[in-house]
Design a protein around this motif. Structure first.
Motif, PDB file in Angstrom:
ATOM      1  N   ARG A 129       0.834  -1.211   0.000  1.00  0.00           N
ATOM      2  CA  ARG A 129       0.000   0.000   0.000  1.00  0.00           C
ATOM      3  C   ARG A 129       0.869   1.261   0.000  1.00  0.00           C
ATOM      4  NH1 ARG A 129      -3.545  -2.449   3.731  1.00  0.00           N
ATOM      5  NH2 ARG A 129      -2.617  -1.258   5.432  1.00  0.00           N
ATOM      6  N   GLU A 130       1.928   1.243   0.826  1.00  0.00           N
ATOM      7  CA  GLU A 130       2.777   2.439   0.895  1.00  0.00           C
ATOM      8  C   GLU A 130       3.499   2.684  -0.429  1.00  0.00           C
ATOM      9  OE1 GLU A 130       2.512   4.618   3.158  1.00  0.00           O
ATOM     10  OE2 GLU A 130       1.368   3.377   4.564  1.00  0.00           O
ATOM     11  N   PHE A 131       3.871   1.607  -1.090  1.00  0.00           N
ATOM     12  CA  PHE A 131       4.547   1.802  -2.376  1.00  0.00           C
ATOM     13  C   PHE A 131       3.580   2.377  -3.410  1.00  0.00           C
ATOM     14  CE2 PHE A 131       6.153   0.295  -6.576  1.00  0.00           C
ATOM     15  CZ  PHE A 131       7.213   1.174  -6.633  1.00  0.00           C
ATOM     16  N   LYS A 132       2.336   1.862  -3.357  1.00  0.00           N
ATOM     17  CA  LYS A 132       1.314   2.370  -4.276  1.00  0.00           C
ATOM     18  C   LYS A 132       1.115   3.868  -4.035  1.00  0.00           C
ATOM     19  CE  LYS A 132      -2.227   1.566  -7.208  1.00  0.00           C
ATOM     20  NZ  LYS A 132      -2.197   2.894  -7.839  1.00  0.00           N
ATOM     21  N   LYS A 133       1.037   4.250  -2.730  1.00  0.00           N
ATOM     22  CA  LYS A 133       0.888   5.677  -2.402  1.00  0.00           C
ATOM     23  C   LYS A 133       2.078   6.477  -2.936  1.00  0.00           C
ATOM     24  CE  LYS A 133      -0.398   6.804   1.889  1.00  0.00           C
ATOM     25  NZ  LYS A 133      -0.395   6.595   3.373  1.00  0.00           N
ATOM     26  N   LEU A 134       3.248   5.905  -2.779  1.00  0.00           N
ATOM     27  CA  LEU A 134       4.455   6.586  -3.277  1.00  0.00           C
ATOM     28  C   LEU A 134       4.355   6.782  -4.793  1.00  0.00           C
ATOM     29  CD1 LEU A 134       7.386   7.611  -2.786  1.00  0.00           C
ATOM     30  CD2 LEU A 134       8.159   5.273  -3.148  1.00  0.00           C
ATOM     31  N   GLU A 135       3.922   5.735  -5.488  1.00  0.00           N
ATOM     32  CA  GLU A 135       3.797   5.833  -6.945  1.00  0.00           C
ATOM     33  C   GLU A 135       2.738   6.858  -7.340  1.00  0.00           C
ATOM     34  OE1 GLU A 135       5.402   2.685  -9.669  1.00  0.00           O
ATOM     35  OE2 GLU A 135       3.653   1.694  -8.797  1.00  0.00           O
ATOM     36  N   ASP A 136       1.700   6.984  -6.494  1.00  0.00           N
ATOM     37  CA  ASP A 136       0.636   7.936  -6.820  1.00  0.00           C
ATOM     38  C   ASP A 136       0.985   9.348  -6.374  1.00  0.00           C
ATOM     39  OD1 ASP A 136      -0.713   5.865  -7.916  1.00  0.00           O
ATOM     40  OD2 ASP A 136      -2.025   5.494  -6.181  1.00  0.00           O
ATOM     41  N   GLY A 137       2.176   9.530  -5.833  1.00  0.00           N
ATOM     42  CA  GLY A 137       2.637  10.884  -5.516  1.00  0.00           C
ATOM     43  C   GLY A 137       2.312  11.364  -4.110  1.00  0.00           C
ATOM     44  N   ASP A 138       1.956  10.485  -3.193  1.00  0.00           N
ATOM     45  CA  ASP A 138       1.680  10.876  -1.809  1.00  0.00           C
ATOM     46  C   ASP A 138       2.841  11.707  -1.257  1.00  0.00           C
ATOM     47  OD1 ASP A 138       0.196  10.226   0.927  1.00  0.00           O
ATOM     48  OD2 ASP A 138       2.355   9.937   1.234  1.00  0.00           O
ATOM     49  N   ARG A 139       2.494  12.869  -0.657  1.00  0.00           N
ATOM     50  CA  ARG A 139       3.541  13.845  -0.321  1.00  0.00           C
ATOM     51  C   ARG A 139       4.500  13.311   0.745  1.00  0.00           C
ATOM     52  NH1 ARG A 139       4.069  18.374   2.772  1.00  0.00           N
ATOM     53  NH2 ARG A 139       5.671  19.738   1.887  1.00  0.00           N
ATOM     54  N   ASP A 140       3.949  12.749   1.831  1.00  0.00           N
ATOM     55  CA  ASP A 140       4.822  12.296   2.922  1.00  0.00           C
ATOM     56  C   ASP A 140       5.747  11.177   2.465  1.00  0.00           C
ATOM     57  OD1 ASP A 140       3.745  14.139   4.543  1.00  0.00           O
ATOM     58  OD2 ASP A 140       2.368  12.759   5.580  1.00  0.00           O
ATOM     59  N   ASN A 141       5.178  10.241   1.735  1.00  0.00           N
ATOM     60  CA  ASN A 141       6.013   9.124   1.259  1.00  0.00           C
ATOM     61  C   ASN A 141       7.086   9.610   0.310  1.00  0.00           C
ATOM     62  OD1 ASN A 141       4.438   7.530   2.795  1.00  0.00           O
ATOM     63  ND2 ASN A 141       3.762   6.148   1.158  1.00  0.00           N
ATOM     64  N   ARG A 142       6.703  10.542  -0.507  1.00  0.00           N
ATOM     65  CA  ARG A 142       7.626  11.101  -1.485  1.00  0.00           C
ATOM     66  C   ARG A 142       8.810  11.784  -0.757  1.00  0.00           C
ATOM     67  NH1 ARG A 142       7.805  10.233  -7.068  1.00  0.00           N
ATOM     68  NH2 ARG A 142       9.493  11.644  -7.531  1.00  0.00           N
ATOM     69  N   LEU A 143       8.471  12.528   0.314  1.00  0.00           N
ATOM     70  CA  LEU A 143       9.528  13.225   1.059  1.00  0.00           C
ATOM     71  C   LEU A 143      10.481  12.235   1.723  1.00  0.00           C
ATOM     72  CD1 LEU A 143       7.598  16.204   2.726  1.00  0.00           C
ATOM     73  CD2 LEU A 143       9.423  16.313   1.004  1.00  0.00           C
ATOM     74  N   LEU A 144       9.878  11.180   2.273  1.00  0.00           N
ATOM     75  CA  LEU A 144      10.705  10.178   2.937  1.00  0.00           C
ATOM     76  C   LEU A 144      11.632   9.499   1.907  1.00  0.00           C
ATOM     77  CD1 LEU A 144      10.954   9.333   5.829  1.00  0.00           C
ATOM     78  CD2 LEU A 144       9.193   7.590   5.467  1.00  0.00           C
ATOM     79  N   TRP A 145      11.049   9.148   0.768  1.00  0.00           N
ATOM     80  CA  TRP A 145      11.848   8.529  -0.303  1.00  0.00           C
ATOM     81  C   TRP A 145      12.990   9.450  -0.716  1.00  0.00           C
ATOM     82  CZ3 TRP A 145      12.487  10.491  -5.313  1.00  0.00           C
ATOM     83  CH2 TRP A 145      13.188   9.652  -6.193  1.00  0.00           C
ATOM     84  N   GLN A 146      12.660  10.743  -0.864  1.00  0.00           N
ATOM     85  CA  GLN A 146      13.686  11.713  -1.274  1.00  0.00           C
ATOM     86  C   GLN A 146      14.817  11.770  -0.241  1.00  0.00           C
ATOM     87  OE1 GLN A 146      13.346  13.591  -4.316  1.00  0.00           O
ATOM     88  NE2 GLN A 146      15.549  13.802  -3.892  1.00  0.00           N
ATOM     89  N   ARG A 147      14.437  11.702   1.040  1.00  0.00           N
ATOM     90  CA  ARG A 147      15.476  11.739   2.081  1.00  0.00           C
ATOM     91  C   ARG A 147      16.351  10.501   2.002  1.00  0.00           C
ATOM     92  NH1 ARG A 147      13.232  12.247   7.865  1.00  0.00           N
ATOM     93  NH2 ARG A 147      15.401  12.206   8.517  1.00  0.00           N
TER      94      ARG A 147
END
Ligand code: ARG
Length: 581
Positions: free
Chosen positions: A227-245
């Motif tokens: 689910r979290e990966f799907k959110k990341l793929e859909d551009g979820d802001r928090d997940n995206r920030l964490l991935w960027q870090r």
């Protein structure tokens, strides 16, 4: 593939030999360019075989003659340029002997005048080569497989630039995929900001390992990760920030290693860079009929014949794959850089992936698909003594480099306690030892790594080459004056070692060409080891500074040329050449 422009570089005596060989071949109705002939010549390492040898085996089929017969025909037809003393057919080779004074009088002044430019060529002028190397995975330790890709790629980049090509070094980072869902879950569950700041990769790796351990007893974790990966793929802001870090922190750790190795890139567009290009790509492939549905709802590109595995483009659940991103990356690179060739410096374990990738590009109608090359290499294996540097199940490159430098410090403290700048020298030599060890083995073979072998100052090692270079630097400093060419008496270079050294130096441009054609830095590693070995024998036998006075300028000139070639060779392999050690 485009044809290679004539090289303007190299030495006259060898070019003349290639010309007369090509002429003799033409007499047998076999037409080869000078560059092809030059690349076929070998430097034989067996006694009695001549200074250069031209193998006739590859021509047997075309000429419908036995190799030995071709060699005798060539020996009979070949004109003798003035540098050649003898030409003989032996065992399917055409063997050529040179007059050492003529070679020395040509080669040494060229090296003295050109310095580190000696061996540069024009064959790549106006051509671009994309090179995909290093490419570690974000949030995972930089392993030894990635080290081997990094040092081979870096060295090839320098070699190809020396041959006149423009190169684009690309670090295709593994920064996308379902593992980021796992990491996000694990970090929210067990993450520690302090540890993340102090040792990001070690901490992220621990989290990853813990996730897999816990997931065995808690299947809910995998579902959350999806689910979290799907959110990341859909551009979820928090997940995206964490991935960027995670990405930024990992990259800055990788950069520390790259700085120590002197490695640079022109682009660090990794897998994630292509995300936006994937759905238009897939739509296009479906519309044009190149892609179709597989049996289980996945989307595939069928390639090759019966029984060949298709390339998986999209899974039934909609997820794209490593291969999908590689297709997008290949198109992007061609559109952006118009490459003449695109090299993937990746271990042999991925051979099937690249076969499929190249076949799929061809199926997509790209005529440049044949410009793609998988430059593959074998495994790196560690001797038991290396296991002290192991953390958990893997060996961290950082630890390997640190240990190599530590051990080098001890060797230097023992051999040369008064050395200035000992720490900087130990860094150059310790890191150089690890790099050279990877390159001294033909790339398709496995490397067995052990401390004593790789660090020995008197073995087939980087430190041995660096040591020879440093010894030469101090000899030349002692001599301390410029050499005027008209005082050089060529006839004094008449010992067996001098003769061989001169020929070795004359062969250096050809070795660079062969290394570039075969994508094989080992060719240069072997040539340098041979040069250093010959020089050290010469150095022990001949009194250079306090021998016969008339011979000194010639011997000093020879020494200086050896030093230049060693320095340039070390640089092409990605090592430093300290002046003292
Ligand atoms: N990151 C990948 C791995 O560690 C290697 C990537 C190679 N490059 C490429 N374009 N596929 O296995």
């Amino acid at each position: 593939m485009t044809t290679v422009a004539p090289a303007r570089s190299g030495t006259v005596y060898f070019r003349e030999v290639c010309e007369s060989t090509a002429g003799a071949l033409a007499g047998l109705s076999c037409h080869r360019s000078l560059e092809d002939v030059a690349a076929m010549y070998e430097a034989p390492d067996r006694k009695g075989l001549g200074d250069s040898a031209f193998p006739c085996f590859p021509l047997a089929k075309e000429l419908k003659m036995a190799p030995q017969e071709i060699a005798s025909q060539l020996a009979g037809r070949m004109e003798r340029p003035r540098s050649v003393t003898d030409v003989r057919a032996i065992g399917g080779y055409l063997n050529v002997w040179y007059k050492p004074e003529i070679v020395a009088a040509e080669v040494l002044p060229i090296i003295a005048a050109q310095g580190q430019r000696y061996g540069s060529a024009e064959e790549g002028r106006g051509r671009t080569i994309c090179m995909d190397y290093s490419h570690p995975n974000i949030a995972k330790p930089f392993g030894v497989g990635h080290l081997r890709s990094t040092v081979i790629g870096h060295s090839l980049k320098r070699i190809l630039e020396k041959l006149g090509y423009s190169t684009i070094g690309i670090n295709h980072l593994g920064d996308w995929g379902t593992q980021f869902g796992k990491l996000i879950v694990a970090f929210r569950e067990w993450g520690d900001e302090g540890k993340l700041a102090a040792e990001p990769i070690a901490h992220l790796y621990d989290l990853y390992v813990r996730f897999h351990a816990d997931a065995e007893s808690d299947p809910g974790l995998e579902e959350r990760a999806r689910r979290e990966f799907k959110k990341l793929e859909d551009g979820d802001r928090d997940n995206r920030l964490l991935w960027q870090r995670f990405r930024d922190l990992s990259l800055s750790e990788f950069e520390r290693v790259y700085r120590r190795l002197g490695v640079t890139f022109d682009s660090d567009a990794g897998e994630a860079f292509y995300n936006e290009r994937l759905s238009p790509l897939i739509d296009r492939l479906v519309q044009s009929g190149v892609a179709r549905s597989g049996e289980d709802g996945a989307l595939i590109i069928p390639i090759g014949g019966e029984g060949e595995a298709p390339l998986l483009l999209r899974k039934a659940d909609g997820a794209t794959l490593y291969a999908t991103r590689d297709l997008a990356a290949a198109e992007y690179r061609y559109d952006t850089y118009h490459f003449d060739r695109c090299l993937y410096i990746v271990g042999s374990a991925q051979a099937l992936h690249f076969q499929q990738l190249f076949a799929a590009l061809k199926a997509m109608g790209h005529d440049w698909a044949e410009r793609m090359v998988h430059v593959e290499f074998g495994w790196v294996k560690f001797a038991d003594t290396m296991m002290s540097t192991r953390r958990g199940n893997i060996i961290f490159l950082d630890d390997v480099l640190a240990e190599a430098v530590e051990r080098t410090k001890r060797i230097i403290a023992d051999k040369n306690p008064a050395l200035e700048d000992a720490d900087a020298v130990a860094e150059a030599v310790g890191v150089g030892a690890v790099v050279f060890w990877q390159l001294s083995v033909k790339r398709q073979k496995d490397v067995n790594f052990d401390w004593d072998d790789a660090l020995a100052f008197d073995g087939r090692t980087g430190p041995y080459l660096q040591y020879t270079h440093a010894r030469l630097s101090s000899l030349l400093a002692k001599w301390g004056k410029p050499i005027s060419m008209d005082r050089v008496a060529w006839g004094h270079l008449n010992s067996e070692e001098e003769r061989k050294l001169v020929l070795r130096l004359g062969d250096w441009p050809r070795a660079i060409q062969v290394a570039g054609r075969q994508y094989e830095p080992q060719v240069l590693a072997a040539a340098l080891l041979d040069t250093a070995q010959l020089y050290n024998t010469f150095y022990q036998k001949v009194r250079i500074l306090d021998g016969e006075a008339e011979a000194a300028p010639a011997r000093i000139l020879l020494s200086d040329c050896v030093r230049q070639v060693l320095a340039e060779g070390l640089c092409l392999l990605g090592l430093q050449a300290p002046h003292q050690m």
